[in-house]
Design an enzyme around this catalytic site. Sequence first.
Site, PDB file in Angstrom:
ATOM      1  N   SER A   1       0.869  -1.122   0.058  1.00 27.17           N
ATOM      2  CA  SER A   1       0.049  -0.003   0.035  1.00 27.17           C
ATOM      3  C   SER A   1       0.858   1.156  -0.129  1.00 27.17           C
ATOM      4  O   SER A   1       1.494   1.491   1.093  1.00 27.17           O
ATOM      5  CB  SER A   1      -0.830  -0.066   1.365  1.00 27.17           C
TER       6      SER A   1
ATOM      7  N   HIS B   1      -1.060  -1.300  -4.200  1.00 27.73           N
ATOM      8  CA  HIS B   1      -2.480  -1.151  -3.501  1.00 27.73           C
ATOM      9  C   HIS B   1      -2.698   0.462  -3.450  1.00 27.73           C
ATOM     10  O   HIS B   1      -1.725   1.082  -2.750  1.00 27.73           O
ATOM     11  CB  HIS B   1      -2.661  -1.757  -2.334  1.00 27.73           C
TER      12      HIS B   1
ATOM     13  N   ASP C   1      -4.854   3.491  -1.838  1.00 30.09           N
ATOM     14  CA  ASP C   1      -6.035   3.681  -1.110  1.00 30.09           C
ATOM     15  C   ASP C   1      -6.645   5.304  -1.485  1.00 30.09           C
ATOM     16  O   ASP C   1      -5.776   6.054  -0.977  1.00 30.09           O
ATOM     17  CB  ASP C   1      -5.496   3.874   0.395  1.00 30.09           C
TER      18      ASP C   1
ATOM     19  N   MET D   1      -9.307   7.851  -0.136  1.00 30.85           N
ATOM     20  CA  MET D   1      -9.959   8.104   1.150  1.00 30.85           C
ATOM     21  C   MET D   1     -10.788   9.675   0.758  1.00 30.85           C
ATOM     22  O   MET D   1      -9.965  10.504   0.201  1.00 30.85           O
ATOM     23  CB  MET D   1      -9.293   8.168   2.197  1.00 30.85           C
TER      24      MET D   1
ATOM     25  N   HIS E   1      -8.625   0.969  -3.942  1.00 30.04           N
ATOM     26  CA  HIS E   1      -9.631   0.478  -2.896  1.00 30.04           C
ATOM     27  C   HIS E   1     -10.181   1.893  -2.414  1.00 30.04           C
ATOM     28  O   HIS E   1      -9.497   2.850  -2.001  1.00 30.04           O
ATOM     29  CB  HIS E   1      -8.447   0.145  -1.771  1.00 30.04           C
TER      30      HIS E   1
ATOM     31  N   MET F   1     -12.374   4.090  -0.545  1.00 25.98           N
ATOM     32  CA  MET F   1     -12.904   4.474   0.671  1.00 25.98           C
ATOM     33  C   MET F   1     -13.751   5.673   0.648  1.00 25.98           C
ATOM     34  O   MET F   1     -13.104   6.543   1.365  1.00 25.98           O
ATOM     35  CB  MET F   1     -11.788   4.251   1.865  1.00 25.98           C
TER      36      MET F   1
ATOM     37  N   MET G   1     -11.414  -6.231   5.447  1.00 23.94           N
ATOM     38  CA  MET G   1     -10.694  -5.474   6.028  1.00 23.94           C
ATOM     39  C   MET G   1     -10.419  -6.025   7.434  1.00 23.94           C
ATOM     40  O   MET G   1     -11.266  -6.291   8.314  1.00 23.94           O
ATOM     41  CB  MET G   1     -11.579  -3.973   6.197  1.00 23.94           C
TER      42      MET G   1
ATOM     43  N   GLY H   1      -3.139   4.055   8.109  1.00 25.82           N
ATOM     44  CA  GLY H   1      -2.171   2.754   8.287  1.00 25.82           C
ATOM     45  C   GLY H   1      -1.624   2.777   9.495  1.00 25.82           C
ATOM     46  O   GLY H   1      -1.975   3.605  10.456  1.00 25.82           O
ATOM     47  N   GLY H   2      -0.919   1.726   9.888  1.00 29.39           N
ATOM     48  CA  GLY H   2      -0.437   1.456  11.032  1.00 29.39           C
ATOM     49  C   GLY H   2      -1.061   0.886  12.331  1.00 29.39           C
ATOM     50  O   GLY H   2      -0.694   1.067  13.528  1.00 29.39           O
TER      51      GLY H   2
ATOM     52  N   ASP I   1      -6.652  -6.642   4.085  1.00 31.11           N
ATOM     53  CA  ASP I   1      -5.861  -5.142   4.176  1.00 31.11           C
ATOM     54  C   ASP I   1      -5.931  -4.622   5.529  1.00 31.11           C
ATOM     55  O   ASP I   1      -7.050  -4.730   6.403  1.00 31.11           O
ATOM     56  CB  ASP I   1      -6.609  -4.376   3.259  1.00 31.11           C
TER      57      ASP I   1
ATOM     58  N   GLY J   1       1.111  -1.788   4.348  1.00 26.49           N
ATOM     59  CA  GLY J   1       1.740  -0.599   4.159  1.00 26.49           C
ATOM     60  C   GLY J   1       3.009  -0.426   5.001  1.00 26.49           C
ATOM     61  O   GLY J   1       4.069  -0.515   4.418  1.00 26.49           O
TER      62      GLY J   1
HETATM   63  C1  DX5 Z   1      -6.305   1.227   5.855  1.00 26.93           C
HETATM   64  C2  DX5 Z   1      -5.844   1.123   4.380  1.00 26.93           C
HETATM   65  C3  DX5 Z   1      -4.834   0.234   4.061  1.00 26.93           C
HETATM   66  C4  DX5 Z   1      -3.588   0.695   4.915  1.00 26.93           C
HETATM   67  C5  DX5 Z   1      -2.642  -0.438   5.441  1.00 26.93           C
HETATM   68  O1  DX5 Z   1      -7.381   1.893   5.621  1.00 26.93           O
HETATM   69  O2  DX5 Z   1      -6.790   0.486   3.630  1.00 26.93           O
HETATM   70  O3  DX5 Z   1      -4.436  -0.128   2.683  1.00 26.93           O
HETATM   71  O4  DX5 Z   1      -2.503   1.151   3.957  1.00 26.93           O
HETATM   72  O5  DX5 Z   1      -1.860   0.018   6.124  1.00 26.93           O
HETATM   73  P1  DX5 Z   1      -1.095  -0.999   7.093  1.00 26.93           P
HETATM   74  O6  DX5 Z   1      -0.409  -2.117   6.348  1.00 26.93           O
HETATM   75  O7  DX5 Z   1      -0.068  -0.183   7.678  1.00 26.93           O
HETATM   76  O8  DX5 Z   1      -1.845  -1.515   8.155  1.00 26.93           O
HETATM   77 ZN    ZN Z   2      -6.455  -0.406   1.516  1.00 27.08          ZN
END
Ligand code: DX5
Ligand code: ZN
Length: 213
Positions: free
Chosen positions: A6, A31, A33, A35, A64, A66, A135, A142-143, A173, A195
């Site tokens: 990601s 990937h 994201d 948002m 993806h 969101m 999910m 992330g994180g 994910d 990510g």
């Molecule tokens: C979260 C995203 C993920 C995110 C994952 O809403 O959809 O793709 O980047 O990050 P990690 O791998 O750090 O959880």
């Molecule tokens: Zn994602």
Amino acid sequence: MKVAPSILSADFANLQRDVERVEQAGADWIHIDAMDGHFVPNLTLGANIVSALKKVTTLPLDCHLMIANPEQYISDFAKAGADVITVHYEASQHLHRVIQQIKDCKVKAGVAVNPATPVCVIEPILQDVDLVLVMSVNPGFGGQSFIDSTLSKMKQLDELRKKHGYHYVIQVDGGINNQTAKSCQDVGVDIVVAGSYIYQSKEIPQAIASLKG
Ligand code: DX5
Ligand code: ZN
């Protein structure tokens, strides 16, 4: 196991470098994201980033979304070069319509479910999708830490596709590292998104290899 880094955790000032880095390190998909600050409490990337990245990588671009009202943005992402577009069950008022809209653009269509959403609500669409994204964190950032209770949904999706002969791949994910990826592999997952685990690693090729199992 396939791996989709990601780019949310990449250095946005060096996005091309960070995409090439994971491509050379064995990534299978990229990937992306998107948002919107409505469906999730964060703003990130749009179709303009997809078209920019299309010029610098040959890997499939896995988008993806969101975002609320995803049907308004499908054609933008398709024109930008998306290879997979995944929409959230929770964000789509008319799920069959938006999945068909993606397929009409000749793009692979995915449906995502948040951690608290049960598999039964997407059963009516499973025969139509190319990908189901479970999910394993609440989307937006992330994180975060992997939510263990989502594993039973991955298993259920694997059982359903075997039982009915569905063709979708199962993607996970959120909170993926070498240990959580192994747990996902054991219940039938085909592709993990990661990510922070990849981009915060000092040795990206080893990090990706550790997820492939
Ligand atoms: C979260 C995203 C993920 C995110 C994952 O809403 O959809 O793709 O980047 O990050 P990690 O791998 O750090 O959880
Ligand atoms: Zn994602």
